[in-house]
Design a protein around this motif. Structure first.
Motif, mmCIF file in Angstrom:
data_model
loop_
_atom_site.group_PDB
_atom_site.id
_atom_site.type_symbol
_atom_site.label_atom_id
_atom_site.label_comp_id
_atom_site.label_asym_id
_atom_site.label_seq_id
_atom_site.Cartn_x
_atom_site.Cartn_y
_atom_site.Cartn_z
ATOM 1 N N SER A 4 -2.228 5.928 1.514
ATOM 2 C CA SER A 4 -3.268 5.038 2.012
ATOM 3 C C SER A 4 -3.016 4.683 3.477
ATOM 4 N N TYR A 5 -1.745 4.444 3.829
ATOM 5 C CA TYR A 5 -1.405 4.100 5.216
ATOM 6 C C TYR A 5 -1.699 5.258 6.161
ATOM 7 N N GLN A 55 -7.820 7.408 10.400
ATOM 8 C CA GLN A 55 -9.156 6.906 10.706
ATOM 9 C C GLN A 55 -9.149 6.170 12.042
ATOM 10 N N ALA A 56 -8.106 5.423 12.319
ATOM 11 C CA ALA A 56 -8.013 4.702 13.588
ATOM 12 C C ALA A 56 -7.942 5.675 14.756
ATOM 13 N N GLU A 65 -11.409 7.045 15.342
ATOM 14 C CA GLU A 65 -12.256 6.043 15.985
ATOM 15 C C GLU A 65 -11.932 5.919 17.468
ATOM 16 N N PRO A 80 0.828 -1.210 0.000
ATOM 17 C CA PRO A 80 0.000 0.000 0.000
ATOM 18 C C PRO A 80 0.861 1.260 0.000
ATOM 19 N N ALA A 83 -3.949 7.618 5.723
ATOM 20 C CA ALA A 83 -5.402 7.766 5.827
ATOM 21 C C ALA A 83 -5.979 6.724 6.770
ATOM 22 N N GLN A 84 -5.468 5.491 6.723
ATOM 23 C CA GLN A 84 -5.963 4.440 7.610
ATOM 24 C C GLN A 84 -5.592 4.714 9.057
ATOM 25 N N SER A 85 -4.386 5.174 9.307
ATOM 26 C CA SER A 85 -3.985 5.460 10.684
ATOM 27 C C SER A 85 -4.747 6.670 11.225
#
Length: 78
Positions: free
Chosen positions: A10-11, A17-18, A21, A6, A13-15
């Protein structure tokens, strides 16, 4: 060029989002704890200045046990 997995975008954006959350979960837990402590304070401690027969809080029950006006004095005959 070889694709090594990835992309860094992308990495990130995922972190991100975490993190969002976890912050939302933390906000929910804090609000639950705040509401539970309010209920505990109301039911267990109650209003110590207004301890009537209808008030069944633990603090009022303990206060009624400790209050000296509730004791009866007896004379011992010898």
């Amino acid at each position: 060029m070889k694709n090594k997995g990835p992309s860094s975008q992308s990495y990130i954006a995922q972190s991100g989002q975490a993190v969002v959350e976890y912050l939302l979960l933390l906000a929910v837990v804090v609000s639950l704890i705040a509401s539970i402590t309010g209920i505990i304070k109301e039911r267990f401690l109650g209003d110590l200045d207004n301890c009537t027969g209808a008030n069944q809080s633990i603090a009022c029950n303990l206060k009624s046990l400790i209050t000296p006006g509730q004791f009866r004095y007896f004379k011992v005959r010898r």
